[in-house]
Design a protein around this motif. Structure first.
Motif, PDB file in Angstrom:
ATOM      1  N   UNK A 212       0.833  -1.204   0.000  1.00  0.00           N
ATOM      2  CA  UNK A 212       0.000   0.000   0.000  1.00  0.00           C
ATOM      3  C   UNK A 212       0.876   1.266   0.000  1.00  0.00           C
ATOM      4  N   UNK A 213       1.915   1.255   0.828  1.00  0.00           N
ATOM      5  CA  UNK A 213       2.784   2.422   0.955  1.00  0.00           C
ATOM      6  C   UNK A 213       3.579   2.667  -0.333  1.00  0.00           C
ATOM      7  N   UNK A 214       4.159   1.601  -0.899  1.00  0.00           N
ATOM      8  CA  UNK A 214       4.948   1.749  -2.132  1.00  0.00           C
ATOM      9  C   UNK A 214       4.073   2.266  -3.273  1.00  0.00           C
TER      10      UNK A 214
ATOM     11  N   UNK B  51       2.801   8.203  10.379  1.00  0.00           N
ATOM     12  CA  UNK B  51       2.710   7.792  11.794  1.00  0.00           C
ATOM     13  C   UNK B  51       2.380   6.307  11.898  1.00  0.00           C
ATOM     14  N   UNK B  52       1.396   5.856  11.110  1.00  0.00           N
ATOM     15  CA  UNK B  52       0.997   4.449  11.130  1.00  0.00           C
ATOM     16  C   UNK B  52       2.176   3.550  10.758  1.00  0.00           C
ATOM     17  N   UNK B  53       2.876   3.922   9.712  1.00  0.00           N
ATOM     18  CA  UNK B  53       3.989   3.095   9.227  1.00  0.00           C
ATOM     19  C   UNK B  53       5.114   3.011  10.260  1.00  0.00           C
ATOM     20  N   UNK B  54       5.483   4.141  10.863  1.00  0.00           N
ATOM     21  CA  UNK B  54       6.538   4.132  11.881  1.00  0.00           C
ATOM     22  C   UNK B  54       6.133   3.288  13.094  1.00  0.00           C
TER      23      UNK B  54
ATOM     24  N   UNK C 105      -1.331   3.484  16.366  1.00  0.00           N
ATOM     25  CA  UNK C 105      -1.600   2.855  15.070  1.00  0.00           C
ATOM     26  C   UNK C 105      -3.086   2.904  14.738  1.00  0.00           C
ATOM     27  N   UNK C 106      -3.935   2.521  15.673  1.00  0.00           N
ATOM     28  CA  UNK C 106      -5.376   2.491  15.405  1.00  0.00           C
ATOM     29  C   UNK C 106      -5.964   3.889  15.327  1.00  0.00           C
TER      30      UNK C 106
ATOM     31  N   UNK D  27      -8.325   7.862  11.187  1.00  0.00           N
ATOM     32  CA  UNK D  27      -8.348   9.164  10.509  1.00  0.00           C
ATOM     33  C   UNK D  27      -7.681   9.137   9.132  1.00  0.00           C
ATOM     34  N   UNK D  28      -6.997   8.054   8.824  1.00  0.00           N
ATOM     35  CA  UNK D  28      -6.217   7.992   7.585  1.00  0.00           C
ATOM     36  C   UNK D  28      -7.087   8.213   6.342  1.00  0.00           C
ATOM     37  N   UNK D  29      -8.244   7.575   6.321  1.00  0.00           N
ATOM     38  CA  UNK D  29      -9.100   7.683   5.137  1.00  0.00           C
ATOM     39  C   UNK D  29      -9.785   9.021   4.982  1.00  0.00           C
TER      40      UNK D  29
END
Length: 566
Positions: free
Chosen positions: A115-117, A182-185, A216-217, A222-224
């Motif tokens: 997803x990140x790449x 933030x989620x990835x770290x 993470x949660x 809020x990510x979307x």
């Protein structure tokens, strides 16, 4: 094949279903974004990276729904109680909760990477399109006016910054970008600190970094909300993509080609995770209530090899054999909770744990207790539990094989004590008719922990004429020449020179083929439960032996493997 199905059939079926759901979600959403008409213009800017970003997001939602459930210990205990009317194979799956938790975590890590790449490529292509690097259609789509922050397609709205810095600026100034970082770290720290070497040597590092799941949660919910992936909306008159894609200079000038309108999709991740998050919140609230309940010390004993035995009393506390509790000592750490199997029997008016010095937390606790005055109460202790394990099912089998390695003997001490009470009270509900107990230790001092219990059981069985009910074998896997000479000189004595038991210690490791063959020969038509509390390497060996010596014929011997997991 039939032997393998006996021990692994249902587990494999559950894993196949889980994997099938993951594959279905990935393929479904990949095709949805790769073929959907409403994403035609978005795909023109991003190519296949659009689908490669969104398909993993769907799989992530599903696995983030699952990741908290296996660590809701009270929920699992409730389910285990509910499954008492069901087969032991169903209850056995609950004992694999941590293995499933890890498997789901691996899937989250993999899908996060994809997803990140994909989104890194998307941001780069958005940036290039906004600067007119690509064709005229890409430039026209990127230059669409922003009416009420709802109609644009390209989320990069400004080109005032340097072209090389724009992706970085986007990542740290947008909701989707910042929460993604933030989620990835957080995920990287959680996964790397969960490695076996970290957990064993630096448990506190593992414990504290694992609680980054809260961040993470929070970021996930809020990510979307950034809504950077946008789809074409229906307009009146409709914008015909097939006709208008090559006439972008006429958009808004001819009726067939009104200016296309775009909007981000409604955030959905919170709908996937809100249920598990609520259950976990209830779990933590229950733990806090239990933590506040007073715990008293009945007795504190320092055993050989720096093993601490705590006998504790807590109002309303009820346990079953083989269960475990989590202990918290605020004087050491307000946040750390550590699991310990209880060594007491349900028939006793207290519960006990044996704690071996294997890390900072246990070393500090033992040091604190050693400094206490005679007869004093120990430090304040919080107790969460009890929680169910595989050993709870030991009395559901006609024949049980109990294998403990070192301090791993603790759940079986509880079982053996309970057997003694059941015989003492002539309990007619005892279904088990034969128990084989194997205890493997590296040093002789370890046998002193429960040698007195085995002596009592030996005497009890002999008095009741039930010598055949309990067969136990002790294996010393580490010794020196002095001990070997001492044992050789006194070999003819009736009792063992180390333990004082009638059963002599065996030097070396068990020949498991020989042991399983003996159990099968003595119990030709029985269902045998094999229970282990010990290292993973031994678990693999015993699991293979259970498969090897199980007979496909339902009228003959079958071995079911069970392992303690914390």
């Amino acid at each position: 094949m039939g032997n393998w199905i006996i021990n692994h059939g249902l587990t494999s079926f559950i894993l196949v279903v889980w994997m099938a759901i993951n594959i279905f979600l990935f393929v479904w959403f990949y095709l949805f974004y790769d073929l959907g008409e409403q994403f035609y213009y978005t795909r023109h800017l991003l190519g296949s990276a659009l689908a490669w970003a969104r398909a993993p997001a769907a799989v992530l939602n599903f696995n983030c729904l699952l990741i908290l459930l296996p660590v809701c210990r009270n929920l699992l205990s409730l389910l285990r109680g509910s499954f008492m009317c069901c087969g032991r194979t169903m209850r056995k799956q609950l004992d694999k909760n941590l293995s499933f938790h890890k498997l789901v975590a691996y899937m989250i890590g993999l899908m996060t990477a994809v997803h990140m790449i994909a989104h890194l490529l998307n941001v780069e292509w958005y940036n290039n399109s906004r600067r007119g690097v690509y064709d005229g259609l890409s430039t026209a789509l990127s230059n669409l006016e922003d009416v009420g922050n709802t109609t644009y397609l390209n989320p990069i709205r400004s080109i005032d910054t340097d072209a090389q810095q724009t992706p970085t600026y986007f990542a740290f100034t947008t909701i989707a970008g910042l929460t993604g970082v933030i989620i990835t770290l957080a995920l990287i720290l959680i996964i790397t600190s969960s490695m076996e070497v970290i957990r064993r040597s630096y448990f506190e590092v593992f414990w504290y970094t694992h609680h980054l799941f809260i961040i993470f949660f929070a970021g996930l919910v809020f990510h979307g909300a950034g809504r950077i992936v946008r789809s074409q909306q229906t307009t009146d008159p409709p914008h015909n993509v097939t006709f208008c894609k090559d006439r972008f200079n006429d958009w808004g000038r001819i009726p067939e080609c009104p200016i296309p309108q775009f909007a981000g999709g409604f955030p959905q991740t919170w709908m996937w995770v809100i249920g598990p998050m609520f259950l976990y919140l209830c779990e933590r609230l229950l733990r806090f209530i239990r933590y506040m309940q007073r715990v008293n010390y009945r007795k504190i004993i320092i055993r050989p090899s720096k093993v601490l035995e705590l006998q504790l009393v807590k109002n309303g506390f009820r346990m079953e054999v083989g269960q475990y509790v989590f202990l918290n000592c605020p004087a050491i750490s307000q946040l750390e909770w550590h699991p310990f199997t209880m060594t007491s029997a349900p028939e006793e008016d207290f519960f006990s744990v044996h704690i071996r010095s294997v890390g900072d937390w246990t070393e500090k606790l033992i040091s604190m207790v050693e400094e206490l005055p005679e007869g004093a109460q120990g430090p304040k202790m919080g107790v969460d539990g009890p929680f169910g394990t595989a050993s709870e099912d030991v009395f559901d089998y006609e024949v049980s094989m109990l294998v403990g390695a070192g301090i791993g003997v603790t759940p079986f001490a509880s079982i053996l004590k309970s057997i003694w009470y059941k015989f003492k009270d002539s309990n007619p509900k005892l279904r088990t008719r034969k128990i084989y107990f194997y205890w493997l230790c590296r040093e002789t001092h370890a046998f002193e922990w429960f040698a007195d219990l085995l002596q009592v059981l030996e005497k009890e069985m002999e008095e009741r004429g039930m010598d055949d009910f309990l067969t136990y074998k002790l294996f010393l896997t580490g010794w020196d020449d002095n001990l070997a000479k001492h044992v050789t000189v006194r070999f003819d004595e009736d009792t063992d020179v180390v333990t004082g038991l009638k059963q002599k210690i065996n030097f070396g490791r068990p020949n498991w083929d020989k042991e399983f063959e003996q159990v099968r020969r003595e119990n030709p038509t029985s269902v045998v439960g094999t229970f282990l509390c010990g290292p993973a390497a031994l678990a693999k060996v015993l699991e293979k032996k259970c498969v090897k010596f199980s007979d496909v014929d339902p009228r003959k011997t079958k071995f079911y493997f069970n392992k303690e997991n914390f």
